[in-house]
Design an enzyme around this catalytic site. Sequence first.
Site, PDB file in Angstrom:
ATOM      1  CB  SER A 181       2.191  -1.118   5.697  1.00 12.23           C
ATOM      2  OG  SER A 181       2.389  -2.205   6.549  1.00 12.23           O
ATOM      3  CB  THR A 182      -0.148   0.699   1.177  1.00  8.03           C
ATOM      4  OG1 THR A 182       0.023   1.870   0.405  1.00  8.03           O
ATOM      5  CG2 THR A 182      -1.022  -0.270   0.411  1.00  8.03           C
ATOM      6  CB  THR A 183      -4.949   3.209   2.260  1.00  6.45           C
ATOM      7  OG1 THR A 183      -4.819   2.763   3.603  1.00  6.45           O
ATOM      8  CG2 THR A 183      -6.415   3.177   1.870  1.00  6.45           C
ATOM      9  CB  SER A 194      -2.911  -1.941   6.328  1.00 10.13           C
ATOM     10  OG  SER A 194      -2.259  -0.747   5.939  1.00 10.13           O
ATOM     11  CE  LYS A 222       2.480   3.567  -0.348  1.00  8.43           C
ATOM     12  NZ  LYS A 222       1.780   3.478   0.939  1.00  8.43           N
TER      13      LYS A 222
END
Lengths: 257, 270
Positions: free
Chosen positions: B51-53, B186, B84
């Site tokens: 769950s991240t971009t 994601s 991140k």
Amino acid sequence: MIDEPYRWVEAIANRREYIETELASGSPIVVLETREGLLALTLGGDRQKIFEIYDRIAMAAIGHPADIERLRMLALEVASTEGFTRSPGDVALRRLVSYSLAPAVKAAFEQIYNPPYLVRVLFIELGRNDVAHPSLLMALDYDGSFRCMIKGASPLASGIASTPRANEALQRMLTDYKEPASLRDACKFAARCWSASSLAGTAGESGIDPVIAPQKIEEHLREQSASGMLEAALLAEKQGSRVCFRKLTANELADVW
Amino acid sequence: MTIATDSSGDFLSVLSKHAPSYLASTAAFARATRSLAPVAASGLYEPLIESTTILAFKFAHGVLVAGDRRATAGNTVVYERADKVIEIDERSIMAIAGVPATAWEMARILEHSFQFYRRSQLQEMSVEGKVRTLSKLLRDNLGMVLQGVGAVSPLFATHDGATGRIYFYDTLGAQFEAVDFTTTGSGAPAVRSVLHYVNRWSGRSLCTLGREESLLLALRALETAALSDTATGGIDHRHSVFPIIKLITAGGIETITAQELQDLFEGEVA
């Protein structure tokens, strides 16, 4: 032989004499507090003498290259492990020297059947602009003894030299350093301190007055510059980076002579 | 007394010598999680969709790396200010997608490994060496991946003095060098479409974009990803929570300030 205590004392005395002889030809190291940070300067040529240990800690040494390397690696390993398992902010020079390095060096010195460290080291730690974390210098000798110099009202100015006479000449020169100078001026002054100490060291115990004439200092510096290279490093705050150590470039040292 | 030191520059071997309890606790955790994963017993494993971009692309002056700020646990938003995009050294960045505990620990080990190598060997590790070090960390994490916990899919961006370079990895450690851009997480499908379109048909390829154009593109791409992916955080301009964007050039790493991103957002994105 070692069953008799006085034989052990005699062996230690012989060791001390042997190590002092081995260190006698070492090149002095000068450390000055400047407006930018902490400057370390020496003159060598065949090998590096000033090293980065951690974010705010540096090391400069006189002595046998292999022993300097062993101690450097030990300091690096202990500091890096502490910085990783706790945090970089927890790495402190005082604890590094007192609890890890000095005991190891002392043990090596007193174990008669094992080789000692042929080193004399000056550690430098850049403080954090608060009273609880001042800048600090720690000189560690081959027998495990160490002395601390903490930043107080007067600027930090210290060094290590190869012989007592060289050290006396160095300390005498450093008493003239009253205020933190610019990096450029500090490099020039440090080079002259180095020259005075080096000259006193090479003169031996022949009775030459440790107060050396400025002209002789300049001449000696010029002579040595032909065969050696200035090495200097600065510990200073750098925006956007935790690492404070950097080597000075040839351009920055160009007008030292 | 002779003190044995390791002159190879390998930080993990130093850690095993001076802090064996740290590595022992990591191994104990790995053993404890074996009982939690039916996936390994079935002989199959599905890569976790993280769950991240995060994205990285080459622009005119180097490499841009950007990441959203949201951390989720299933359907729950746990944190909206996660970082991140992590600086590893003066010219390298690792952007993380995956389980935060594993990813952040990998970033920490990587940072300390590069610094320890530079200080001990008196020279910087080569780009190839840095890339392989991260690959090895991912390979060492294989056990956790197969158990369904701890998968990490990072990006690694650096500048070798002449040009920017971008690498992406799979969860097992295989490394691939990206030519123009890469993205993972994601929200990656949306970002990949945007960057491919711009690079191919906008009339200007990504590597010719200037600084401001690149920042705008990164903001718009992440905002696009957030529209279709609930696990990707968008721009929360009311609370000044913007994506983390860093630029790597020959001069080093620059972190774009929230103020500059806010000005860009208000002028061009909102």
